[in-house]
Design a protein around this motif. Sequence first.
Motif, mmCIF file in Angstrom:
data_model
loop_
_atom_site.group_PDB
_atom_site.id
_atom_site.type_symbol
_atom_site.label_atom_id
_atom_site.label_comp_id
_atom_site.label_asym_id
_atom_site.label_seq_id
_atom_site.Cartn_x
_atom_site.Cartn_y
_atom_site.Cartn_z
ATOM 1 N N UNK A 96 -12.287 77.314 58.890
ATOM 2 C CA UNK A 96 -13.072 77.419 57.658
ATOM 3 C C UNK A 96 -13.176 78.878 57.225
ATOM 4 N N UNK A 97 -13.468 79.740 58.180
ATOM 5 C CA UNK A 97 -13.575 81.171 57.880
ATOM 6 C C UNK A 97 -12.237 81.695 57.382
ATOM 7 N N UNK A 98 -11.149 81.340 58.086
ATOM 8 C CA UNK A 98 -9.815 81.810 57.692
ATOM 9 C C UNK A 98 -9.440 81.305 56.295
ATOM 10 N N UNK A 99 -9.736 80.047 56.001
ATOM 11 C CA UNK A 99 -9.432 79.511 54.670
ATOM 12 C C UNK A 99 -10.218 80.259 53.593
ATOM 13 N N UNK A 100 -11.503 80.489 53.837
ATOM 14 C CA UNK A 100 -12.325 81.201 52.854
ATOM 15 C C UNK A 100 -11.867 82.648 52.683
ATOM 16 N N UNK A 101 -11.522 83.310 53.784
ATOM 17 C CA UNK A 101 -11.007 84.681 53.692
ATOM 18 C C UNK A 101 -9.681 84.701 52.940
ATOM 19 N N UNK A 102 -8.821 83.739 53.240
ATOM 20 C CA UNK A 102 -7.522 83.671 52.580
ATOM 21 C C UNK A 102 -7.689 83.478 51.074
#
Length: 158
Positions: A96-102
């Motif tokens: 979730x964090x990686x998707x939001x950062x991306x």
Amino acid sequence: MENRISIEIPEADLAAAKAALEQVQSILAPYVIALTPDQRRTLPKMSDGTEPFVAKVVEYANDDPQFLPPFVDKGEFDKDWRAISGLLPLYRLCNQIADNLSDTTMLAGSEAYVSALSYYNSVKQAAKVNVPDAKAIYEDLRKRFNGQGRRSPNAPAE
């Protein structure tokens, strides 16, 4: 040009987030492994659909161990299940964090790039009509586009 993102993240918040992620990385370092692409391709994979199946088998193996094949080490099976049960929530949160950062970096980067291209095109036009200082800026910035000349519509695809 629509401005879809307008954020200013304080340096202290970025530093704190980085430190927290480095702490997570450090805590998990003794337990995580890296697989080769070939290993990833050949391993049977547990997914959302197979997770309940594995959970049910763990219960059955605890209640009726007589059906456990002799080549399956029950201790290792339990250890693997505890590992996946503990790591999956962390993995999902990291995704979730990686998707939001991306998404956030993609949008902010896109807007910054479009603004940069707009500036570049403006200075390019200014250089064409000999506006002072424009030519030096244009010559410096155009290096980014060297080798990317226009292609003929009839040119064969590479």
